[in-house]
Design an enzyme around this catalytic site. Structure first.
Site, short mmCIF file in Angstrom:
data_model
loop_
_atom_site.label_atom_id
_atom_site.label_comp_id
_atom_site.label_asym_id
_atom_site.label_seq_id
_atom_site.Cartn_x
_atom_site.Cartn_y
_atom_site.Cartn_z
N CYS A 89 1.05 -1.04 -0.06
CA CYS A 89 -0.10 -0.02 0.02
C CYS A 89 1.04 1.41 0.01
O CYS A 89 2.07 1.26 -0.58
CB CYS A 89 -0.94 -0.09 1.42
N HIS A 136 23.02 4.09 -12.44
CA HIS A 136 21.93 3.54 -13.24
C HIS A 136 22.23 4.03 -14.79
O HIS A 136 21.88 4.97 -15.19
CB HIS A 136 20.70 3.73 -12.86
#
Length: 630
Positions: A26, A553
């Protein structure tokens, strides 16, 4: 925070892949259904860097992460893709079954409701806020319902509520592991324009002589949940009956032919009776014990959240909205949320601990916007007294809001952004109640929250232990010093906010910078230890000798290349020196795959620094000064 490492540790400590039935997340928590919760090493999980606490409630094993939960979940799925399907490790027939008790049945119900509503809660909250803003614009005479802009925005705001059975069919069917597309087809039949028109005109029809009671299904919750429950038992019967060569066609055919009429004839009237009964009971309690209701909900809502049982109230609120066109429950919850924000502010104002001050300051903001779990588990509940102060403030604020009689015209995440959805008679008294809960939570915590009592006790103990020491060595911290990070690439500097990947550009993973490389080589930006190397070679994580955690990245979505065009020259736990070659990559291979080559360099433990300054611009060479961490 190293998400991959944290996910790996969590996966191991919850009992491994074999102990997980399903997993999802959630806004702040990883939620697991475990086969045996006793196998999970809760103490070790809570001790992990990045984990706030563990909650076992509602039949779920909940690991509270905070705002980075999505990244941790994604890392978890990367290590076990099955978890992304939110499916069981084994079939339900293989899962251990225990004796059915009221507690186990209630836990299963909470898990079902939570898993059904969580996936689209953000979209529903956004639509609800838009609906409230439109009400505000009309009330302020900025807009009229006849304008094109209003009608388009209202369609955007009301669509998810009007067609709620359809989206709920998809998520609920996933929870009970039945054919989602068949369930969605049933939901579409319930809101099919012809059937809606018959209900609107109160036109009676029959199914082979069996009367069909006109019932409204748009914006409803209970009917489709009952449908999924019936489908759970009906679908396996046809799967066993039909041969596998025709099962994928004939089972859906039989389910649709039987369950759609059954819904209109039986399930619909039953669900309508249940909905009417629940709505009647709630309204009776609200009318006859309004102030008391506000007091209880304002004081204990966050307690319900802690135990995970707050999900039981979601269908009730949605049902009120369907039956009456408004809901009186949601406004009572905002004081509970704002009182926690106020308590966090009180801790911020009172604490002498710089780390706690920073945590409390940031969590005050997140709590105001409805994300209270990090505040509760990281601050108020951890310190106990601030949580009690927030409960008292929330109860008083909730009583004032209840006295106002205000109601909500949409349901979503309860936060200060929900206030436009509460526009009705009594709105101003309601806002006063919300302000009281926030201010009172702050004041009570400042004066009676015992914020520094634990720290002062620790200082006194330390002083007693060292009272016989003639001289104590102290280390003076030089706050003017800065950690230098060199450029790992040759290319053009790009501000982080300008790159296309929102996870990086938003700063969710940490501050830093990006580089559009012109040479396909990555070198170490400082003396460091290799903390993580992706098997595909597209990303590498380092921890410098000074403690900075760096993620490099290479490109966007380059994991899709599955290592093509990448050559990794180091492995995990290697110690590297500044300027040492780490990875080679082929820029043209990335571009030919229509992928971005822009490479973010992220300081993932940004919270440990006051500032992360980009000190380079334009074109840089490898080893040029790039970042300063202060």
């Amino acid at each position: 925070m190293n998400y991959q490492e944290l996910a790996q540790d969590i996966l191991k400590l919850v009992g491994g892949d074999a102990n997980i039935k399903s997993a999802w997340h959630c806004a702040t928590r990883l939620r697991f259904l475990l086969k045996d919760e006793k196998k999970a090493q809760t103490d070790k999980i809570e001790a992990l860097d990045g984990v706030i606490t563990v909650v076992q409630a509602g039949g779920q094993y909940q690991i509270v992460i905070g705002n980075n939960v999505a990244q941790v979940y994604d890392a978890l799925v990367e290590q076990d893709s099955r978890l992304g399907e939110n499916d069981a490790t084994k079939s339900e027939e293989q899962a251990p079954k225990g004796k059915l008790t009221f507690k186990s049945a209630f836990d299963a119900f909470i898990a079902f409701i939570s898993g059904s509503f969580t996936p689209f809660l953000g979209a529903m909250a956004g639509a609800g806020i838009l609906k409230g803003l439109l009400s505000l614009f009309v009330a302020l005479h900025w807009m009229t319902p006849t304008t094109g802009a209003y009608q388009i925005w209202f369609a955007a705001a009301d669509g998810i509520f009007y067609f709620l059975p359809i989206i709920l069919a998809f998520t609920a069917a996933k929870q009970l592991k039945v054919n989602q597309y068949v369930t969605v087809s049933i939901a579409m039949a319930l809101v099919y324009p012809t059937m809606v028109a018959l209900t609107t005109k109160n036109t009676a029809i029959n199914f082979f002589g069996i009367p069909v009671v006109p019932t409204t299904y748009t914006s409803t919750v209970i009917p489709i949940l009952l449908v999924v429950f019936v489908q759970k038992y009906l679908e396996p019967l046809f799967n066993k009956f039909w041969h596998e060569s025709v099962r994928n066609i004939l089972t859906p055919l039989c389910v649709l032919m039987i369950l759609v009429p059954l819904t209109f004839i039986v399930v619909g009237p039953i669900s309508s009776a249940i909905s009417g009964g629940l709505a009647g009971i709630f309204m009776a309690l609200y009318k006859n014990a309004r102030i008391f209701s506000g007091l209880i909900m304002g004081a204990f809502w966050e307690v319900f959240v802690i135990f995970g049982v707050h999900w039981a109230f979601v269908p009730l609120a949605m049902n009120n909205l369907s039956k009456f066109g408004f809901d009186t429950l949601m406004p009572l919850l905002l004081p509970a949320v704002l009182s926690q924000a106020g308590a966090a502010l009180g801790v911020f104002l009172r604490t002498k601990d710089e780390k706690m001050k920073g945590l409390a300051g940031s969590n005050t903001i997140t709590a105001i916007f409805g994300i209270t779990e990090p505040t509760i588990y990281g601050i108020t509940l951890k310190m106990k007294k601030p949580f009690y102060c927030a409960m008292a403030a929330g109860g008083i604020g909730g009583a004032i809001v209840a006295a106002s009689g205000v109601h909500a015209n949409a349901v979503g995440l309860v936060s200060v952004l929900s206030i436009p959805t509460f526009i009705s008679n009594g709105i101003w008294l309601s806002i006063i109640g919300d302000i009281v809960s926030f201010v009172l939570g702050t004041i009570l915590t400042v004066f009676w929250g015992g914020v520094n009592s634990q720290k002062e006790a620790a200082v006194e103990t330390s002083a007693a232990e060292t009272s016989n020491v003639s001289e104590v060595e102290t280390t003076e911290v030089d706050y003017n010093s800065a950690t230098q990070i060199a450029s790992p690439l040759t290319g053009e500097v790009v501000p982080l906010k300008d790159i296309k990947d929102e996870v990086f550009s938003s700063g969710a993973m940490g501050q830093g910078v990006a580089i559009e490389p012109t040479v396909g080589e990555v070198v170490a930006p400082a003396d460091a230890t290799v903390q993580m190397v992706f098997p595909t070679g597209h990303a590498i994580g380092l921890v410098t000798d000074d403690g900075a955690e760096i993620l490099i990245h290479i490109g966007m979505d380059t994991v899709q290349l599955d290592g093509k065009g990448f050559e990794t020259l180091v492995k995990k736990d290697d110690h590297v020196t500044s300027g040492q070659l780490l990875v080679k990559f082929d820029i043209e291979t990335i571009k030919q795959a229509n992928l971005e080559v822009t490479t973010p360099i992220i300081i993932t433990n940004t919270k440990n620094y006051h500032e992360v300054d980009v000190v380079a611009n334009g074109n840089v060479q490898q080893k040029d000064k790039l970042l300063e961490l202060k």
